[in-house]
Design a protein around this motif. Structure first.
Motif, PDB file in Angstrom:
ATOM      1  N   MET A   1       0.505  39.010 -47.913  1.00 30.98           N
ATOM      2  CA  MET A   1       0.740  39.640 -49.204  1.00 30.98           C
ATOM      3  C   MET A   1      -0.600  40.002 -49.834  1.00 30.98           C
ATOM      4  O   MET A   1      -1.558  39.228 -49.762  1.00 30.98           O
ATOM      5  CB  MET A   1       1.492  38.694 -50.131  1.00 30.98           C
ATOM      6  N   VAL A   2      -0.624  41.165 -50.474  1.00 32.30           N
ATOM      7  CA  VAL A   2      -1.807  41.620 -51.189  1.00 32.30           C
ATOM      8  C   VAL A   2      -1.374  42.049 -52.584  1.00 32.30           C
ATOM      9  O   VAL A   2      -0.366  42.744 -52.741  1.00 32.30           O
ATOM     10  CB  VAL A   2      -2.494  42.798 -50.448  1.00 32.30           C
ATOM     11  N   LYS A   3      -2.138  41.618 -53.579  1.00 32.42           N
ATOM     12  CA  LYS A   3      -1.907  42.063 -54.954  1.00 32.42           C
ATOM     13  C   LYS A   3      -2.960  43.097 -55.318  1.00 32.42           C
ATOM     14  O   LYS A   3      -4.159  42.843 -55.162  1.00 32.42           O
ATOM     15  CB  LYS A   3      -1.978  40.893 -55.936  1.00 32.42           C
ATOM     16  N   LEU A   4      -2.493  44.255 -55.779  1.00 27.95           N
ATOM     17  CA  LEU A   4      -3.373  45.288 -56.322  1.00 27.95           C
ATOM     18  C   LEU A   4      -3.302  45.170 -57.838  1.00 27.95           C
ATOM     19  O   LEU A   4      -2.261  45.462 -58.427  1.00 27.95           O
ATOM     20  CB  LEU A   4      -2.922  46.682 -55.875  1.00 27.95           C
ATOM     21  N   HIS A   5      -4.399  44.726 -58.443  1.00 24.81           N
ATOM     22  CA  HIS A   5      -4.464  44.618 -59.903  1.00 24.81           C
ATOM     23  C   HIS A   5      -4.960  45.960 -60.422  1.00 24.81           C
ATOM     24  O   HIS A   5      -6.116  46.331 -60.183  1.00 24.81           O
ATOM     25  CB  HIS A   5      -5.423  43.490 -60.314  1.00 24.81           C
ATOM     26  N   THR A   6      -4.079  46.709 -61.096  1.00 24.68           N
ATOM     27  CA  THR A   6      -4.456  48.032 -61.605  1.00 24.68           C
ATOM     28  C   THR A   6      -4.483  48.007 -63.128  1.00 24.68           C
ATOM     29  O   THR A   6      -3.986  47.063 -63.752  1.00 24.68           O
ATOM     30  CB  THR A   6      -3.449  49.117 -61.143  1.00 24.68           C
ATOM     31  N   ASN A   7      -5.038  49.057 -63.713  1.00 24.34           N
ATOM     32  CA  ASN A   7      -5.020  49.175 -65.173  1.00 24.34           C
ATOM     33  C   ASN A   7      -3.621  49.546 -65.686  1.00 24.34           C
ATOM     34  O   ASN A   7      -3.421  49.687 -66.877  1.00 24.34           O
ATOM     35  CB  ASN A   7      -6.093  50.150 -65.665  1.00 24.34           C
ATOM     36  N   GLY A   9      -0.938  47.609 -64.275  1.00 21.15           N
ATOM     37  CA  GLY A   9      -0.200  46.403 -63.932  1.00 21.15           C
ATOM     38  C   GLY A   9      -0.449  46.024 -62.487  1.00 21.15           C
ATOM     39  O   GLY A   9      -1.258  46.651 -61.795  1.00 21.15           O
ATOM     40  N   VAL A  10       0.265  45.010 -62.018  1.00 20.85           N
ATOM     41  CA  VAL A  10       0.053  44.475 -60.666  1.00 20.85           C
ATOM     42  C   VAL A  10       1.125  45.001 -59.707  1.00 20.85           C
ATOM     43  O   VAL A  10       2.312  45.020 -60.028  1.00 20.85           O
ATOM     44  CB  VAL A  10       0.073  42.927 -60.682  1.00 20.85           C
ATOM     45  N   PHE A  98      -4.852  54.813 -48.350  1.00 20.97           N
ATOM     46  CA  PHE A  98      -3.451  54.481 -48.137  1.00 20.97           C
ATOM     47  C   PHE A  98      -2.624  55.168 -49.218  1.00 20.97           C
ATOM     48  O   PHE A  98      -3.165  55.659 -50.206  1.00 20.97           O
ATOM     49  CB  PHE A  98      -3.231  52.961 -48.187  1.00 20.97           C
ATOM     50  N   PHE A  99      -1.313  55.198 -49.016  1.00 25.02           N
ATOM     51  CA  PHE A  99      -0.438  55.736 -50.055  1.00 25.02           C
ATOM     52  C   PHE A  99       0.836  54.923 -50.132  1.00 25.02           C
ATOM     53  O   PHE A  99       1.233  54.274 -49.163  1.00 25.02           O
ATOM     54  CB  PHE A  99      -0.142  57.234 -49.849  1.00 25.02           C
ATOM     55  N   ILE A 100       1.431  54.970 -51.313  1.00 25.29           N
ATOM     56  CA  ILE A 100       2.730  54.337 -51.548  1.00 25.29           C
ATOM     57  C   ILE A 100       3.734  55.473 -51.726  1.00 25.29           C
ATOM     58  O   ILE A 100       3.553  56.347 -52.591  1.00 25.29           O
ATOM     59  CB  ILE A 100       2.702  53.426 -52.787  1.00 25.29           C
ATOM     60  N   MET A 130       7.306  47.543 -58.658  1.00 29.78           N
ATOM     61  CA  MET A 130       7.869  48.889 -58.507  1.00 29.78           C
ATOM     62  C   MET A 130       7.786  49.640 -59.831  1.00 29.78           C
ATOM     63  O   MET A 130       7.555  50.852 -59.841  1.00 29.78           O
ATOM     64  CB  MET A 130       9.331  48.841 -58.058  1.00 29.78           C
ATOM     65  N   ASP A 131       7.927  48.909 -60.948  1.00 28.51           N
ATOM     66  CA  ASP A 131       7.827  49.541 -62.267  1.00 28.51           C
ATOM     67  C   ASP A 131       6.421  50.095 -62.493  1.00 28.51           C
ATOM     68  O   ASP A 131       6.252  51.141 -63.132  1.00 28.51           O
ATOM     69  CB  ASP A 131       8.200  48.551 -63.379  1.00 28.51           C
ATOM     70  N   VAL A 132       5.408  49.435 -61.937  1.00 23.56           N
ATOM     71  CA  VAL A 132       4.025  49.906 -62.058  1.00 23.56           C
ATOM     72  C   VAL A 132       3.858  51.192 -61.250  1.00 23.56           C
ATOM     73  O   VAL A 132       3.293  52.174 -61.735  1.00 23.56           O
ATOM     74  CB  VAL A 132       3.029  48.817 -61.593  1.00 23.56           C
ATOM     75  N   VAL A 133       4.380  51.197 -60.011  1.00 18.49           N
ATOM     76  CA  VAL A 133       4.350  52.399 -59.174  1.00 18.49           C
ATOM     77  C   VAL A 133       5.050  53.546 -59.914  1.00 18.49           C
ATOM     78  O   VAL A 133       4.549  54.675 -59.956  1.00 18.49           O
ATOM     79  CB  VAL A 133       5.014  52.141 -57.802  1.00 18.49           C
ATOM     80  N   ASP A 134       6.211  53.240 -60.529  1.00 20.75           N
ATOM     81  CA  ASP A 134       6.970  54.270 -61.243  1.00 20.75           C
ATOM     82  C   ASP A 134       6.202  54.813 -62.450  1.00 20.75           C
ATOM     83  O   ASP A 134       6.333  55.993 -62.787  1.00 20.75           O
ATOM     84  CB  ASP A 134       8.333  53.728 -61.678  1.00 20.75           C
ATOM     85  N   LYS A 135       5.389  53.973 -63.109  1.00 19.98           N
ATOM     86  CA  LYS A 135       4.553  54.442 -64.222  1.00 19.98           C
ATOM     87  C   LYS A 135       3.435  55.350 -63.705  1.00 19.98           C
ATOM     88  O   LYS A 135       3.162  56.393 -64.285  1.00 19.98           O
ATOM     89  CB  LYS A 135       3.927  53.256 -64.976  1.00 19.98           C
TER      90      LYS A 135
END
Length: 163
Positions: A1-7, A9-10, A98-100, A130-135
């Motif tokens: 597992m990897v966490k991407l901490h973004t501005n 969210g995670v 990479f891409f999501i 997923m909510d972060v990706v959606d934002k």
């Protein structure tokens, strides 16, 4: 597992080392070295994908490690919220980017061992955030430094960590 901490969210990624061993090892090497810290999602196309892992804020490209073999024939598919390696038209040119996927992108799947059919190697999926990706997929984009679909306001991966 990897966490991407973004501005924004995670985003937590579950990697599939069984199906994509070389790709996961490559990605973890970048994570563990701190390479992804202070990089941006530099290409965002709602209805397609969000791409990062190669540029610092201001579209400053980072030097990468060697390119890796494309493991796209592993049976994993480019479905919504999966993570895959970005590459040039050369099927074996992935390095750090990479891409999501933000929708099911079956046209990116492996279909044949040819330059047109090779596809893009899926090596994991988003399991939290997923909510972060959606934002992120909804941010306003424009042209910057010769690139299209660049977020107007930086979407920063502040830190990436193995958990």
């Amino acid at each position: 597992m990897v966490k991407l901490h973004t501005n924004f969210g995670v985003i937590t990624l579950e990697l599939n080392a069984e199906k994509a061993p070389k790709t996961v090892a490559n990605f973890l090497e970048y994570v563990n070295s701190g390479f992804y810290d202070n990089t941006v999602f530099h290409r965002v196309i709602d209805g397609f994908m969000i791409q990062g892992g190669g540029f610092e804020p201001g579209m400053k490209q980072k030097p990468t490690n060697a390119q890796i073999e494309n493991e796209a024939a592993n049976g994993l598919t480019n479905d919504n919220y999966t993570v895959a390696m970005a590459r040039t038209p050369d099927p074996h040119s992935a390095s750090s980017q990479f891409f999501i996927n933000v929708k099911n992108n079956s046209f990116l799947n492996f279909s044949a061992p040819t330059s047109q059919g090779f596809g893009y190697c899926v090596f994991g999926k988003v399991v939290e955030g997923m909510d972060v990706v959606d934002k992120i997929k909804k941010v306003k984009t424009g042209n910057k430094a010769g690139h299209q679909d660049v977020p107007v306001e930086d979407v920063v991966i502040e830190r990436a960590e193995v958990v």
